[in-house]
Design a protein around this motif. Structure first.
Motif, mmCIF file in Angstrom:
data_model
loop_
_atom_site.group_PDB
_atom_site.id
_atom_site.type_symbol
_atom_site.label_atom_id
_atom_site.label_comp_id
_atom_site.label_asym_id
_atom_site.label_seq_id
_atom_site.Cartn_x
_atom_site.Cartn_y
_atom_site.Cartn_z
ATOM 1 N N GLU A 90 -1.028 105.133 101.426
ATOM 2 C CA GLU A 90 -0.324 103.712 101.716
ATOM 3 C C GLU A 90 -1.073 102.982 102.603
ATOM 4 O O GLU A 90 -1.280 101.793 102.367
ATOM 5 C CB GLU A 90 1.131 104.068 102.153
ATOM 6 N N GLN A 91 -1.461 103.622 103.584
ATOM 7 C CA GLN A 91 -2.388 102.939 104.601
ATOM 8 C C GLN A 91 -3.653 102.475 104.027
ATOM 9 O O GLN A 91 -4.372 101.408 104.432
ATOM 10 C CB GLN A 91 -2.660 103.868 106.048
ATOM 11 N N LEU A 92 -4.104 103.508 103.329
ATOM 12 C CA LEU A 92 -5.590 103.329 102.652
ATOM 13 C C LEU A 92 -5.514 102.037 101.640
ATOM 14 O O LEU A 92 -6.403 101.219 101.625
ATOM 15 C CB LEU A 92 -6.305 104.362 101.956
ATOM 16 N N THR A 93 -4.466 101.841 100.928
ATOM 17 C CA THR A 93 -4.231 101.066 99.988
ATOM 18 C C THR A 93 -4.253 99.404 100.498
ATOM 19 O O THR A 93 -4.521 98.453 100.068
ATOM 20 C CB THR A 93 -3.243 101.288 99.040
ATOM 21 N N SER A 94 -3.151 99.599 101.577
ATOM 22 C CA SER A 94 -3.238 98.175 102.403
ATOM 23 C C SER A 94 -4.599 98.048 102.947
ATOM 24 O O SER A 94 -4.807 96.555 103.297
ATOM 25 C CB SER A 94 -2.088 98.606 103.273
ATOM 26 N N LEU A 95 -5.301 98.877 103.627
ATOM 27 C CA LEU A 95 -6.492 98.274 104.229
ATOM 28 C C LEU A 95 -7.433 97.917 102.996
ATOM 29 O O LEU A 95 -7.908 96.790 103.383
ATOM 30 C CB LEU A 95 -6.985 99.460 104.967
ATOM 31 N N VAL A 96 -7.531 98.425 102.053
ATOM 32 C CA VAL A 96 -8.464 97.967 101.056
ATOM 33 C C VAL A 96 -8.089 96.491 100.365
ATOM 34 O O VAL A 96 -8.822 95.772 100.295
ATOM 35 C CB VAL A 96 -8.565 99.094 99.695
ATOM 36 N N GLU A 97 -6.570 96.448 100.556
ATOM 37 C CA GLU A 97 -6.244 94.986 99.719
ATOM 38 C C GLU A 97 -6.715 94.034 100.698
ATOM 39 O O GLU A 97 -7.106 92.940 100.432
ATOM 40 C CB GLU A 97 -4.747 95.366 99.655
ATOM 41 N N SER A 98 -6.284 94.154 102.258
ATOM 42 C CA SER A 98 -6.518 93.187 103.032
ATOM 43 C C SER A 98 -7.988 93.146 103.188
ATOM 44 O O SER A 98 -8.490 91.786 103.316
ATOM 45 C CB SER A 98 -6.173 93.654 104.317
ATOM 46 N N ILE A 99 -8.914 93.981 102.981
ATOM 47 C CA ILE A 99 -10.361 93.549 102.979
ATOM 48 C C ILE A 99 -10.808 92.736 101.721
ATOM 49 O O ILE A 99 -11.443 91.875 102.007
ATOM 50 C CB ILE A 99 -11.427 95.044 102.865
ATOM 51 N N LEU A 100 -10.138 93.356 100.579
ATOM 52 C CA LEU A 100 -10.408 92.515 99.491
ATOM 53 C C LEU A 100 -10.103 91.086 99.644
ATOM 54 O O LEU A 100 -10.594 90.079 99.004
ATOM 55 C CB LEU A 100 -10.057 93.174 97.934
ATOM 56 N N SER A 101 -8.756 90.808 100.180
ATOM 57 C CA SER A 101 -8.159 89.547 100.308
ATOM 58 C C SER A 101 -9.263 88.714 101.020
ATOM 59 O O SER A 101 -9.511 87.470 100.622
ATOM 60 C CB SER A 101 -6.910 89.381 100.664
#
Length: 55
Positions: free
Chosen positions: A35-46
Motif C-alpha cells: 500500500e505504501q509503495l503504490t501510494s508513493l508511485v502514484e504521487s510521483i507519477l502525478s
C-alpha cells in the motif's frame, strides 16, 4: 567418503539457496509495504504528469 568430501566442496547449491532467500525476502517486503509503495508511485507519477504539462 569421497562423495561426502565432494558434496562439502561443491558450493553451487549454496549460491542458489542464497538467491532464493533474497528473492523471498524482497517479495515479502513488497507484500508487506504494498500500500505504501503504490501510494508513493502514484504521487510521483502525478507530480511528473503535472510538471510535464507545465512545460
Amino acid at each position: 567418503m569421497n562423495l561426502l568430501q565432494e558434496l562439502w566442496k561443491e558450493e553451487d547449491a549454496v549460491g542458489v539457496v542464497e538467491i532464493i532467500l533474497i528473492l523471498v525476502v524482497l517479495i515479502g517486503l513488497v507484500i508487506i509495504f504494498k500500500e505504501q509503495l503504490t501510494s508513493l508511485v502514484e504521487s510521483i507519477l502525478s507530480k511528473i504528469t503535472s510538471q510535464s504539462n507545465s512545460i
